[in-house]
Design a protein around this motif. Structure first.
Motif, mmCIF file in Angstrom:
data_model
loop_
_atom_site.group_PDB
_atom_site.id
_atom_site.type_symbol
_atom_site.label_atom_id
_atom_site.label_comp_id
_atom_site.label_asym_id
_atom_site.label_seq_id
_atom_site.Cartn_x
_atom_site.Cartn_y
_atom_site.Cartn_z
ATOM 1 N N PHE A 137 19.939 52.071 -61.842
ATOM 2 C CA PHE A 137 20.181 51.940 -60.411
ATOM 3 C C PHE A 137 21.527 51.269 -60.135
ATOM 4 N N PHE A 138 21.781 50.136 -60.791
ATOM 5 C CA PHE A 138 23.038 49.428 -60.561
ATOM 6 C C PHE A 138 24.229 50.250 -61.048
ATOM 7 N N GLY A 139 24.047 50.965 -62.136
ATOM 8 C CA GLY A 139 25.133 51.796 -62.645
ATOM 9 C C GLY A 139 25.512 52.892 -61.672
ATOM 10 N N THR A 140 24.522 53.356 -60.914
ATOM 11 C CA THR A 140 24.755 54.423 -59.933
ATOM 12 C C THR A 140 25.315 53.888 -58.624
ATOM 13 N N HIS A 141 24.738 52.801 -58.122
ATOM 14 C CA HIS A 141 25.091 52.321 -56.791
ATOM 15 C C HIS A 141 26.021 51.098 -56.765
ATOM 16 N N TYR A 142 25.960 50.273 -57.806
ATOM 17 C CA TYR A 142 26.788 49.065 -57.828
ATOM 18 C C TYR A 142 27.422 48.877 -59.210
ATOM 19 N N PRO A 143 28.182 49.867 -59.673
ATOM 20 C CA PRO A 143 28.759 49.799 -61.027
ATOM 21 C C PRO A 143 29.671 48.592 -61.260
ATOM 22 N N LYS A 144 30.429 48.194 -60.244
ATOM 23 C CA LYS A 144 31.328 47.046 -60.419
ATOM 24 C C LYS A 144 30.546 45.761 -60.691
ATOM 25 N N ASP A 145 29.413 45.610 -60.020
ATOM 26 C CA ASP A 145 28.602 44.413 -60.205
ATOM 27 C C ASP A 145 28.048 44.321 -61.621
ATOM 28 N N ILE A 146 27.526 45.444 -62.108
ATOM 29 C CA ILE A 146 26.951 45.435 -63.450
ATOM 30 C C ILE A 146 28.041 45.254 -64.504
ATOM 31 N N LYS A 147 29.203 45.825 -64.245
ATOM 32 C CA LYS A 147 30.322 45.700 -65.181
ATOM 33 C C LYS A 147 30.805 44.259 -65.268
ATOM 34 N N ASN A 148 30.940 43.626 -64.121
ATOM 35 C CA ASN A 148 31.426 42.246 -64.096
ATOM 36 C C ASN A 148 30.415 41.262 -64.668
ATOM 37 N N ARG A 149 29.141 41.466 -64.356
ATOM 38 C CA ARG A 149 28.129 40.519 -64.797
ATOM 39 C C ARG A 149 27.978 40.491 -66.319
ATOM 40 N N TYR A 150 28.059 41.671 -66.948
ATOM 41 C CA TYR A 150 27.820 41.741 -68.391
ATOM 42 C C TYR A 150 29.068 42.100 -69.192
ATOM 43 N N ASN A 151 30.209 41.965 -68.540
ATOM 44 C CA ASN A 151 31.493 42.178 -69.214
ATOM 45 C C ASN A 151 31.549 43.512 -69.955
ATOM 46 N N PHE A 152 31.108 44.550 -69.294
ATOM 47 C CA PHE A 152 31.167 45.888 -69.883
ATOM 48 C C PHE A 152 32.594 46.431 -69.808
ATOM 49 N N THR A 153 33.019 47.111 -70.857
ATOM 50 C CA THR A 153 34.295 47.817 -70.823
ATOM 51 C C THR A 153 34.069 49.147 -70.128
ATOM 52 N N ASP A 154 35.148 49.860 -69.840
ATOM 53 C CA ASP A 154 35.012 51.177 -69.219
ATOM 54 C C ASP A 154 34.189 52.101 -70.109
ATOM 55 N N GLU A 155 34.387 51.990 -71.415
ATOM 56 C CA GLU A 155 33.636 52.831 -72.346
ATOM 57 C C GLU A 155 32.158 52.463 -72.333
ATOM 58 N N GLU A 156 31.858 51.175 -72.255
ATOM 59 C CA GLU A 156 30.467 50.734 -72.252
ATOM 60 C C GLU A 156 29.755 51.123 -70.958
ATOM 61 N N MET A 157 30.527 51.266 -69.895
ATOM 62 C CA MET A 157 29.941 51.705 -68.638
ATOM 63 C C MET A 157 29.456 53.154 -68.713
ATOM 64 N N GLU A 158 29.974 53.906 -69.669
ATOM 65 C CA GLU A 158 29.587 55.301 -69.841
ATOM 66 C C GLU A 158 28.329 55.448 -70.698
ATOM 67 N N LEU A 159 27.875 54.345 -71.283
ATOM 68 C CA LEU A 159 26.682 54.391 -72.126
ATOM 69 C C LEU A 159 25.438 54.641 -71.280
ATOM 70 N N THR A 160 24.360 55.096 -71.916
ATOM 71 C CA THR A 160 23.095 55.274 -71.221
ATOM 72 C C THR A 160 22.503 53.899 -70.919
ATOM 73 N N PRO A 161 21.610 53.795 -69.939
ATOM 74 C CA PRO A 161 20.975 52.509 -69.646
ATOM 75 C C PRO A 161 20.261 51.917 -70.860
ATOM 76 N N VAL A 162 19.710 52.778 -71.696
ATOM 77 C CA VAL A 162 19.031 52.304 -72.906
ATOM 78 C C VAL A 162 20.025 51.613 -73.828
ATOM 79 N N ASP A 163 21.161 52.266 -74.037
ATOM 80 C CA ASP A 163 22.177 51.682 -74.906
ATOM 81 C C ASP A 163 22.785 50.429 -74.288
ATOM 82 N N GLN A 164 22.871 50.392 -72.970
ATOM 83 C CA GLN A 164 23.400 49.204 -72.306
ATOM 84 C C GLN A 164 22.449 48.023 -72.480
ATOM 85 N N LEU A 165 21.154 48.282 -72.471
ATOM 86 C CA LEU A 165 20.182 47.218 -72.694
ATOM 87 C C LEU A 165 20.314 46.669 -74.114
ATOM 88 N N VAL A 166 20.523 47.562 -75.070
ATOM 89 C CA VAL A 166 20.736 47.144 -76.457
ATOM 90 C C VAL A 166 21.995 46.285 -76.542
#
Length: 286
Positions: A212-241
Motif C-alpha cells: 500500500f505505501f509503495g503504491t500511494h506513499y513511496p517517498k515515505d516508505i523510502k525515507n523511513r527504511y532508507n531504501f535505494t531506488d533499486e530497493e524500491m523496485e523490489l516486491t513487498p516480500v523482498d522489502q520485508l526481508v
C-alpha cells in the motif's frame, strides 16, 4: 490473507442502541479518518435512521489531510454534519458543541417558540473499537464524569455524562462492530489495530502495508527504511526481508513485521489514508 472473524450478538447490540436512541437528540458517529468508510458499521444508516447525526473523523493527525478533506465533503454531500478531529490532542473538540447547535437549530427554535427553555443537547457516541470513543468522551467531559439528573436512561443502568453546560452524553459501553465479509476491509482494520493481532498473520499484514505505501506513499516508505531506488523496485516480500536485515533481526520476519505494523499505526512511516476516495467511488451505494 484470509481474516475469518465474524463476531456475533449483532441483533442484541442493534436492539440496545435502538432503545437508547429515544433518550438522545442526536448521535455522534465516530470513524477513523484513515479509513472513514471501512471503520463504519454497515448497518449504521438503518439503525440510526432519521436521528440527527454528526460524523466525527477522528485520528486526523495520522491521516492524509487531502483524503480527509474529500471524505468530509463526501459525508456532507450525503446530508450529514461532519467534523475533522484529533481527540487525543483535543484538536477540533471545541467545534463539536457549535456544530450540534447548528444541526439542531430548527428543533431548538421550535422548542423556544413553545416557551420551552433551552436544554443541554443530549447525544450518544457510537463507534467501532479503536476509533477513540473513550478518549473523545474523556475530552468532552474533561474526566469530570457525573450523572446529570433524572433522565430516563439512568433508570436503565446507563449514565449521563456532563460535558459543560451545553452537552450531555449518554454513556454506552456496548459498541457495535462491523460484520465484514470483504477481505480488503479486514486488512485495513487490521493494519490500523482495530482487530487483534493474534487473529491474523503479521507477515501477511506487513506485506499488505508495504504494498500500500509503495503504491500511494513511496517517498515515505523510502525515507523511513532508507531504501535505494533499486530497493524500491523490489516486491513487498523482498522489502520485508530487507527491513528484517536492516534492523538486525536476522531471520525473525515476525519481529520485523510487528515492528513495521506498529510504526505504521503510530504514524512513524507517514500520514496515510487506506480508504482512497477516488478508488472507492464505484463502491458507493448509499
Amino acid at each position: 490473507m484470509t481474516i475469518q472473524w465474524f463476531p456475533g450478538h449483532m441483533a442484541k447490540a442493534r436492539r440496545e442502541i435502538t432503545e437508547k436512541l429515544r433518550y438522545v437528540d442526536m448521535v455522534f458517529e465516530l470513524v477513523d479518518a484513515r479509513l472513514p468508510l471501512s471503520s463504519r458499521n454497515p448497518m449504521m444508516d438503518d439503525i440510526v435512521q432519521q436521528k440527527p447525526r454528526l460524523i466525527l473523523l477522528n485520528k486526523a493527525d495520522l491521516a492524509d489531510p487531502r483524503e480527509t478533506d474529500k471524505w468530509k465533503h463526501y459525508f456532507e454531500e450525503k446530508g450529514h454534519a461532519a467534523l475533522v478531529i484529533n481527540s487525543h490532542e483535543g484538536k477540533g473538540i471545541k467545534q463539536i458543541v457549535p456544530k450540534c447547535k447548528e444541526v439542531l437549530k430548527e428543533k431548538r427554535e421550535r422548542q423556544q417558540a413553545k416557551g420551552m427553555k433551552p436544554q443541554a443537547i443530549r447525544a450518544m457516541v457510537i463507534g467501532i473499537p479503536n476509533v477513540g470513543k473513550s478518549t473523545l468522551m474523556n475530552r468532552l467531559v474533561k474526566k469530570n464524569i457525573a450523572k446529570t439528573g433524572n433522565k430516563p436512561g439512568v433508570t436503565k443502568g446507563q449514565q449521563w455524562l456532563k460535558a459543560g453546560n451545553d452537552l450531555e452524553l449518554l454513556d454506552t459501553p456496548g459498541i457495535l462492530w462491523p460484520k465484514f465479509e470483504n477481505q480488503a476491509i479486514g486488512k485495513k482494520l487490521a493494519l490500523t489495530g482495530a482487530i487483534k493481532d493474534n487473529l491474523l498473520h503479521l507477515d501477511d499484514l506487513a506485506i499488505y502495508g508495504l504494498e500500500f505505501f509503495g503504491t500511494h506513499y513511496p517517498k515515505d516508505i523510502k525515507n523511513r527504511y532508507n531504501f535505494t531506488d533499486e530497493e524500491m523496485e523490489l516486491t513487498p516480500v523482498d522489502q520485508l526481508v530487507l527491513i528484517t536485515k536492516k534492523r538486525g533481526f536476522r531471520d525473525d520476519y515476525d519481529r520485523a513485521s510487528a515492528m513495521f505494523i506498529q510504526e505504521v499505526r503510530a504514524g512513524m512511516v507517514g500520514r496515510y489514508t487506506l480508504d482512497r476516495y477516488n478508488e472507492m467511488r464505484e463502491d458507493f451505494n448509499d
